[in-house]
Structure formats: structure tokens, C-alpha cells
Design a protein around this motif. Structure first.
Motif, mmCIF file in Angstrom:
data_model
loop_
_atom_site.group_PDB
_atom_site.id
_atom_site.type_symbol
_atom_site.label_atom_id
_atom_site.label_comp_id
_atom_site.label_asym_id
_atom_site.label_seq_id
_atom_site.Cartn_x
_atom_site.Cartn_y
_atom_site.Cartn_z
ATOM 1 N N ALA A 113 48.217 1.676 -27.327
ATOM 2 C CA ALA A 113 49.667 1.705 -27.127
ATOM 3 C C ALA A 113 50.383 2.027 -28.433
ATOM 4 C CB ALA A 113 50.145 0.360 -26.571
ATOM 5 N N ARG A 172 52.648 5.473 -29.609
ATOM 6 C CA ARG A 172 53.982 5.475 -30.218
ATOM 7 C C ARG A 172 54.018 6.307 -31.497
ATOM 8 N NH1 ARG A 172 53.528 -0.126 -29.498
ATOM 9 N NH2 ARG A 172 53.479 -0.395 -31.770
ATOM 10 N N TYR A 219 46.266 7.213 -20.679
ATOM 11 C CA TYR A 219 47.243 7.356 -19.598
ATOM 12 C C TYR A 219 46.572 7.811 -18.306
ATOM 13 C CZ TYR A 219 51.485 6.629 -22.360
ATOM 14 O OH TYR A 219 52.485 6.057 -23.116
ATOM 15 N N ALA A 258 50.504 2.119 -19.302
ATOM 16 C CA ALA A 258 51.408 2.217 -18.155
ATOM 17 C C ALA A 258 52.191 3.518 -18.202
ATOM 18 C CB ALA A 258 52.362 1.025 -18.145
ATOM 19 N N GLY A 283 55.282 6.094 -17.390
ATOM 20 C CA GLY A 283 56.722 6.003 -17.186
ATOM 21 C C GLY A 283 57.414 4.920 -17.970
ATOM 22 N N THR A 284 56.800 4.406 -19.024
ATOM 23 C CA THR A 284 57.436 3.366 -19.839
ATOM 24 C C THR A 284 57.511 3.814 -21.288
ATOM 25 O OG1 THR A 284 55.331 2.242 -20.304
ATOM 26 C CG2 THR A 284 56.551 1.539 -18.352
ATOM 27 N N TRP A 285 58.566 3.402 -21.964
ATOM 28 C CA TRP A 285 58.697 3.627 -23.405
ATOM 29 C C TRP A 285 59.401 2.427 -24.014
ATOM 30 C CZ3 TRP A 285 56.438 7.035 -26.468
ATOM 31 C CH2 TRP A 285 56.812 7.042 -27.808
ATOM 32 N N PRO A 311 55.318 2.784 -25.272
ATOM 33 C CA PRO A 311 54.089 2.648 -24.477
ATOM 34 C C PRO A 311 53.590 1.204 -24.437
ATOM 35 C CG PRO A 311 53.963 4.539 -25.941
ATOM 36 C CD PRO A 311 55.188 3.776 -26.344
ATOM 37 N N GLU A 312 53.083 0.824 -23.279
ATOM 38 C CA GLU A 312 52.563 -0.525 -23.078
ATOM 39 C C GLU A 312 51.253 -0.468 -22.301
ATOM 40 O OE1 GLU A 312 55.416 -2.785 -20.994
ATOM 41 O OE2 GLU A 312 56.872 -2.879 -22.641
ATOM 42 N N THR A 363 48.733 -1.496 -19.338
ATOM 43 C CA THR A 363 49.006 -1.907 -17.965
ATOM 44 C C THR A 363 48.691 -3.370 -17.794
ATOM 45 O OG1 THR A 363 46.781 -1.175 -17.356
ATOM 46 C CG2 THR A 363 48.593 0.355 -17.008
#
Length: 220
Positions: A159, A163, A205, A211, A213-215, A217-218, A220
Motif C-alpha cells: 500500500a 502511494r 490490485y 482495495a 477505488g480507494t485513495w 491505497p489500502e 483489503t
């Protein structure tokens, strides 16, 4: 009292005797073929024997002060909770945990890490005595689970890499050394057969480790 050869009496005061017996124990541990390590409860490595170091093509001293989970992926998430509960209740039992690791030569290996809580008194925070058994060595099947499974530490590293964080920034964020971060990235690259960090992030991804669609990044 005079010193004798082997495991006989040792000269000096109690502190001198303790040092002599500690050195004897370390020499004995180095001759045990089973990979063994002693780590603090927080995971910082204190001692490993030659068999453990040889799994990674390193010398025992190169493990000093490094987190043991820089080298192993814990595949039983309940083990850490069980250990914390054992310390709280002053239990001293054995706890088996499934692990995987990337040896110096060859593909990913699987095994069982037996964890013993050891301390001089029940009130002390114990150290962990770890002994490793490779399941492939016994002709067993690898533990079940998806090949894309990663440890929580690896997921956080991926993650941070997504970034755009540098190795030094990732190390500070995760609480590892820069060498530890590079070790995990190299192990993931070999496991997923990708050539660089960009491809690692893309694979993370694609396989659902990060995950969508997230920012920022994380995992899941």
C-alpha cells in the motif's frame, strides 16, 4: 573451585558463571540441526542458530535486532492473539503457528513454527523460543490457502509503495529497516514472478490484495 572441561564447575562469582553457561548453551544451540531462534515478545530477534540463519543464506549475527517477521509470513492470524492472552494470564504453553518463508535457494517453503514462552519468573514479559519444522521435508502437503495471500506487513508495504513512498519512507512507516523492506519486496517479486515495484503494485490490485477505488491505497 577450579574450572573443569566440558560442563563441569566454573570459576568466579555467579555473574561469571552465568556468562560461561550462556556461552555453552549458545555453542550447543549452534550444533542443533533444527532451526531455532530466541526473540523478544515484540518480535526483535535476540539469537538464532546456524541452522536458522542458513535457511536465508545469512550468518547468525545478521539477524540481531531485526524483526523475525521480516523473514517469515505468519499464516495463522490467531497465533498473535493467543500469545498475547497467554502473557496476560501468565501461561507457559507451546503454540504452533503455520508459516511460510523464502529460503536462500529455491521457491517458497511452508512449515510449522513452535513457539514457547520462556521467562525466569511468571511476572516477567517472556521471550519467545521458536523452533521451525519444514512440512515439505516430511513429505507433507503445503498448508491450504490462496497463493496471493500476503502477511499484514507485506500488505502495508504494498500500500505504501502504491502511494509512491520510497524505501526509507516505507521503513519508517512500517517500523522495519530499509533492508527489511527490500527483503519483503524482493520476496514478493520472486513469489509473483514480476520484475519491479510497479509490477508488484499492479499485481496487488489485480489479485485483490489492495482495495480498488480507494485513495490513499489500502489493503483489503
Amino acid at each position: 573451585m577450579e574450572a573443569t572441561e566440558g560442563c563441569g564447575p566454573v570459576p568466579g562469582n555467579a555473574q561469571d558463571a552465568a556468562v560461561v553457561w550462556r556461552n555453552r548453551a549458545l555453542r550447543l544451540m549452534d550444533h542443533v540441526p533444527l532451526p531455532i531462534a530466541v526473540v523478544e515478545f515484540g518480535g526483535r530477534t535476540l539469537i538464532v542458530n546456524r541452522a536458522m540463519a542458513a535457511e536465508f543464506g545469512l550468518l547468525p549475527g545478521q539477524f540481531r535486532d531485526r524483526k523475525i517477521l521480516e523473514f517469515f509470513t505468519l499464516r495463522d492470524s490467531d497465533t498473535l492473539q493467543a500469545l498475547a492472552e497467554a502473557v496476560r494470564l501468565h501461561r507457559r504453553s507451546q503454540y504452533p503457528a503455520r508459516v511460510s518463508w523464502q529460503p536462500a535457494h529455491g521457491g517458497e517453503r511452508y512449515g510449522v513454527m513452535t513457539v514457547d514462552l520462556v521467562a525466569d519468573t511468571p511476572e516477567q514479559t517472556p521471550n519467545l523460543l521458536l523452533s521451525l519444522r519444514s512440512v515439505e521435508a516430511a513429505g507433507e502437503e503445503p498448508p491450504p490457502g490462496p497463493r496471493v495471500e500476503v502477511s499484514p506487513v507485506e500488505a502495508r508495504i504494498l500500500a505504501a509503495a502504491a502511494r509512491g513512498a520510497t524505501t526509507a519512507q516505507i521503513a519508517r512507516e512500517i517500523g522495519l529497516t530499509a533492508d527489511g523492506v527490500n527483503y519483503h519486496l524482493a520476496r514478493l517479486s520472486r513469489r509473483w514472478r514480476v520484475p519491479n515495484r510497479t509490477a508488484l503494485v499492479a499485481r496487488a490490485y489485480a489479485t485483490g490484495v489492495l482495495a480498488a477505488g480507494t485513495w490513499p491505497p489500502e489493503p483489503t
